[in-house]
Design a protein around this motif. Structure first.
Motif, PDB file in Angstrom:
ATOM      1  N   ALA A 174     -18.225  -2.921 -12.539  1.00 38.78           N
ATOM      2  CA  ALA A 174     -18.996  -2.528 -11.995  1.00 38.78           C
ATOM      3  C   ALA A 174     -18.791  -0.353 -12.471  1.00 38.78           C
ATOM      4  CB  ALA A 174     -19.912  -2.072 -10.451  1.00 38.78           C
ATOM      5  N   PHE A 175     -17.386  -0.409 -12.834  1.00 43.28           N
ATOM      6  CA  PHE A 175     -16.997   0.890 -13.109  1.00 43.28           C
ATOM      7  C   PHE A 175     -17.275   0.974 -14.527  1.00 43.28           C
ATOM      8  CE2 PHE A 175     -14.520   4.825 -13.487  1.00 43.28           C
ATOM      9  CZ  PHE A 175     -14.697   5.579 -12.555  1.00 43.28           C
ATOM     10  N   LEU A 176     -18.849   2.097 -15.347  1.00 45.11           N
ATOM     11  CA  LEU A 176     -18.235   2.023 -17.004  1.00 45.11           C
ATOM     12  C   LEU A 176     -18.226   2.846 -17.593  1.00 45.11           C
ATOM     13  CD1 LEU A 176     -22.727   1.579 -15.578  1.00 45.11           C
ATOM     14  CD2 LEU A 176     -20.800  -0.268 -16.630  1.00 45.11           C
ATOM     15  N   PRO A 177     -18.350   2.906 -19.167  1.00 48.04           N
ATOM     16  CA  PRO A 177     -17.961   4.064 -19.814  1.00 48.04           C
ATOM     17  C   PRO A 177     -18.412   5.228 -18.948  1.00 48.04           C
ATOM     18  CG  PRO A 177     -17.926   2.437 -21.258  1.00 48.04           C
ATOM     19  CD  PRO A 177     -18.745   1.577 -19.373  1.00 48.04           C
ATOM     20  N   SER A 178     -19.823   5.154 -19.063  1.00 50.62           N
ATOM     21  CA  SER A 178     -20.038   6.945 -18.620  1.00 50.62           C
ATOM     22  C   SER A 178     -20.280   7.052 -17.466  1.00 50.62           C
ATOM     23  CB  SER A 178     -21.815   6.325 -18.550  1.00 50.62           C
ATOM     24  OG  SER A 178     -22.256   5.301 -17.521  1.00 50.62           O
ATOM     25  N   ASP A 179     -19.351   6.255 -16.255  1.00 52.86           N
ATOM     26  CA  ASP A 179     -18.376   6.819 -15.330  1.00 52.86           C
ATOM     27  C   ASP A 179     -17.403   7.372 -15.253  1.00 52.86           C
ATOM     28  OD1 ASP A 179     -20.464   5.909 -13.626  1.00 52.86           O
ATOM     29  OD2 ASP A 179     -19.717   3.931 -13.955  1.00 52.86           O
ATOM     30  N   ALA A 180     -16.372   6.903 -16.416  1.00 55.25           N
ATOM     31  CA  ALA A 180     -15.546   7.381 -17.544  1.00 55.25           C
ATOM     32  C   ALA A 180     -15.056   9.066 -17.624  1.00 55.25           C
ATOM     33  CB  ALA A 180     -14.566   6.076 -18.019  1.00 55.25           C
ATOM     34  N   ALA A 181     -16.382   8.758 -18.329  1.00 57.49           N
ATOM     35  CA  ALA A 181     -16.556  10.562 -19.345  1.00 57.49           C
ATOM     36  C   ALA A 181     -16.728  11.109 -17.781  1.00 57.49           C
ATOM     37  CB  ALA A 181     -17.793  10.398 -19.743  1.00 57.49           C
ATOM     38  N   ALA A 182     -17.458  11.247 -16.754  1.00 55.92           N
ATOM     39  CA  ALA A 182     -17.871  11.823 -15.983  1.00 55.92           C
ATOM     40  C   ALA A 182     -16.675  12.279 -15.754  1.00 55.92           C
ATOM     41  CB  ALA A 182     -19.269  11.655 -15.064  1.00 55.92           C
ATOM     42  N   ALA A 183     -15.848  11.193 -14.761  1.00 59.19           N
ATOM     43  CA  ALA A 183     -14.719  11.510 -14.050  1.00 59.19           C
ATOM     44  C   ALA A 183     -13.437  11.580 -15.151  1.00 59.19           C
ATOM     45  CB  ALA A 183     -13.850  10.108 -14.058  1.00 59.19           C
TER      46      ALA A 183
END
Length: 518
Positions: A340-349
Motif C-alpha cells: 500500500a506504500f506507493l512510489p508517489s508516497d516515496a517521492a513525497a517522503a
C-alpha cells in the motif's frame, strides 16, 4: 572502558535494533499504507516514540545520572539505591496518573496533534483507540529510563542499549498477522503495550543483577533527594527532547494534509538512524566521564572527552547526512515502496527527508553538547535553548506550511525545513553558552579532524553520485531487487567512506587500537 568502546557497545546494539526497525516499518508500511489509516497509526506512535526517545535513549538518564553517581561516590551504594528507589516510586505514580488522565481525555488530547483530521470521524476514532492502547508505554519507559540511568552510572550500557530491540521483536509479528490496514494497526498498538512491559522487566532484571534492589512497594515520598532529582530531571528531560517536541509540533501541523504524517514518519525512520546510532550513543557514553571531571574540577579532562566525543560523532554523522541529502527519494523508494506504500508516497517522503538531512549534524550536536551542562547539574540552560528551538520550529513551520499550501504546493516539506533550522539554532546556542562560560572550547585537534572528515565525506559524495548513475546495472546484478541494490549501495558507501577516512587521516588505525586497549 574507553569512550570508543562504550560508544561502540551503545551504537552496535542500537544498530541491530534499527535494522529490525526497518524490517518492521517495511512490513507495516506495506500493510497500512500512507492514507488516513496510516496517519492514525503515525499519531498513535507519537506518544510511545516520543517517550522512548526522551527516556529510553538517554534524555531522562542524562538528568538522573549525575545525581545518582554523586550520591554513589559520596554516600555509598545503599544511599544511592535509596535515592533511586524513591525516585522510581514517584516517577511511576506521576506517569501512571498521566496515563490514566490521557485515557479519559484522549479524544480531546488528539485535537492538539491530529485535529486536522477530526472531521473524518471513523479514522479519528481509530486514532483515539490506537493511542489509548499505546499510551501506557509512557509509564513503562519512565521505569525503564530510571533503570537505564542506574546501569549507565555503573558504565553498563549493553542492556539499556539492547532493550529497545524488544519493541521491534513484538511489532514484526503484529504486522505479519494483520490482514487489513485497520487490523494491522490495532495489532501493532497492542504490540507496543507488550513491548513496553517487556523492556521495563528486562531492565529491572539488569539492575537487580548489579546488586541494586529497587522496589515499587510502598507509597511515593518526595524526599529532599527526590525533589533534587526531579528539579534536575524535569528541565533536563525537556532540554534533551527539544528535537522530539519539534517533531510533535510538525506532526500536529501535518494533520491538515492527508498522508503527510505517514510521509514524515517514513523520512523520520531514516534520518533518526544516525541520531540514535551516533548522537545518543556518544552522549550517553561521555556523560559519566564529564560528571567525574566536573566533580573533580578537571576542566582539561572534560575538554579532552568533549573533543573526542565531538570528533567521533561528526566523523560518523557527516557521511550519513551526505548520503541522505544526495539520495533521499532513492532510499525511501528502495526500502518502503511495496504493497500500500506507493512510489508517489516515496517521492513525497523523499522531499521531507532531504530537508531533514541537512539538519542531521545539528540533531547529533545537541546530544553531544548538552551533557556538559547535565554533568554540572545545570539542566535549566539547555531547557531554555530547547524551548527557543520549539518556538522557532512552531512559527517557521506553521508559516512555511500554510504559505506553501496557499501557493498551490504541498506544505509538509516546510515542516522539515523548520525542524532542521530549529535544531541548528539549539546547537548553536549550546555551543556559544559553553564557550562563554569557559566550560568547553574545541581544540585544534578537533578542528583538524573535522576538516579531514569533511574531505572524506566529499569523496564519499562523489562515489554515491557514481553509484546512483550505475543503478540499473547494480539492480540487474542483484536479481532485480531495488532493496538489495540499495543495501549493496549503502554497504559500498560505508566501505568507501572508511577507506577515505583512513586516507585523509580522519580515522587512524593507531587511534583505534589505542582506544580499544584502554
Amino acid at each position: 572502558m574507553s569512550l570508543v568502546r562504550n560508544t561502540a557497545v551503545q551504537a552496535s546494539l542500537t544498530f541491530a535494533s534499527r535494522i529490525l526497525g526497518f524490517a518492521r516499518d517495511i512490513i507495516l508500511a506495506a500493510k497500512i499504507g500512507a492514507g488516513p489509516v496510516g496517519d492514525a497509526w503515525a499519531t498513535a506512535q507519537q506518544f510511545p516514540n516520543l517517550f522512548r526517545r526522551i527516556f529510553a535513549e538517554g534524555a531522562f538518564a542524562s538528568a538522573f545520572v549525575p545525581t545518582y553517581a554523586r550520591t554513589l561516590e559520596a554516600d555509598g551504594p545503599e544511599a544511592a539505591r535509596a535515592v533511586a528507589e524513591d525516585a522510581l516510586k514517584v516517577l511511576f505514580a506521576a506517569t501512571a496518573a498521566l496515563t490514566i488522565l490521557a485515557q479519559v481525555f484522549m479524544p480531546w488530547v488528539l485535537l492538539v496533534i491530529h485535529g486536522g483530521q477530526a472531521g473524518d470521524t471513523e479514522n479519528y476514532n481509530l486514532a483515539v483507540l490506537l493511542t489509548r492502547i499505546t499510551m501506557p508505554y509512557l509509564t513503562f519507559m519512565a521505569i525503564a529510563a530510571l533503570f537505564s540511568g542506574v546501569l549507565n552510572s555503573l558504565e553498563r550500557f549493553i542492556l539499556s542499549a539492547g532493550a529497545p530491540t524488544l519493541l521491534n521483536l513484538c511489532l514484526i509479528p503484529a504486522g505479519l498477522l494483520g490482514t487489513t490496514p485497520q487490523l494491522t494497526a490495532t495489532y501493532a498498538a497492542i504490540a507496543f503495550f507488550i513491548a513496553g512491559l517487556l523492556q521495563a522487566g528486562a531492565l529491572w532484571w539488569g539492575v537487580s543483577h548489579q546488586k541494586v534492589k529497587l522496589s515499587l512497594i510502598g507509597w511515593p515520598r518526595l524526599t529532599p533527594a527526590v525533589k533534587k532529582v526531579l528539579l534536575l530531571a524535569v528541565p533536563g528531560t525537556i532540554a534533551a527532547s527539544g528535537t522530539q517536541i519539534n517533531i510533535i509540533v510538525s506532526q500536529s501541523l501535518a494533520s491538515f494534509e492527508v498522508g503527510a504524517k505517514s510521509w514524515l514518519y517514513a523520512a523520520d525512520r531514516l534520518y533518526q538512524l544516525p541520531l540514535g546510532l551516533v548522537g545518543v550513543a556518544v552522549g550517553v557514553a561521555i556523560l559519566p566521564r564529564l560528571s567525574r571531571a566536573a566533580r573533580a574540577g578537571d576542566t582539561a579532562a572534560g575538554a579532552r572527552t568533549m573533543d573526542e566525543g565531538l570528533g567521533l560523532a561528526m566523523a560518523l554523522t557527516f557521511p550519513a547526512a551526505a548520503g541522505l541529502m544526495i539520495a533521499p527519494v532513492y532510499l525511501i523508494d528502495a526500502f518502503f515502496v511495496r504493497g500500500a506504500f506507493l512510489p508517489s508516497d516515496a517521492a513525497a517522503a523523499g522531499a521531507a527527508l532531504f530537508h531533514f538531512a541537512w539538519g542531521v549534524p545539528a540533531f547529533v550536536l545537541i546530544k553531544v553538547l548538552a551533557p556538559p551542562f547535565f554533568a554540572r547539574e545545570d539542566t535549566k540552560t539547555p531547557m531554555r535553548f530547547a524551548l527557543v528551538s520549539v518556538v522557532v520550529n512552531t512559527l517557521l513551520g506553521a508559516g512555511l506550511f500554510f504559505w506553501l499550501k496557499q501557493s498551490g504546493q504541498e506544505g509538509f516539506p516546510g515542516l522539515a525545513i523548520a525542524t532542521s533550522t530549529a535544531a541548528w539554532v539549539n546547537a548553536g546556542l549550546l555551543a556559544l553558552s559553553l564557550a562563554r562560560r569557559g566550560w568547553y572550547r574545541p581544540g585544534p585537534r578537533l578542528w583538524i579532524g573535522l576538516l579531514r572528515a569533511a574531505l572524506a565525506t566529499a569523496i564519499l559524495g562523489a562515489s554515491i553520485w557514481l553509484m546512483l548513475w550505475q543503478q540499473p546495472a547494480i539492480i540487474e546484478a542483484v536479481g532485480g531487487s531495488h532493496a538489495l541494490a540499495a543495501a549493496a549501495t549503502v554497504t559500498s558507501a560505508a566501505v568507501i567512506y572508511g577507506l577515505a577516512a583512513l586516507i585523509t587521516g580522519a580515522l587512524r588505525i593507531s587511534d583505534i587500537r589505542q582506544a580499544l586497549r584502554r
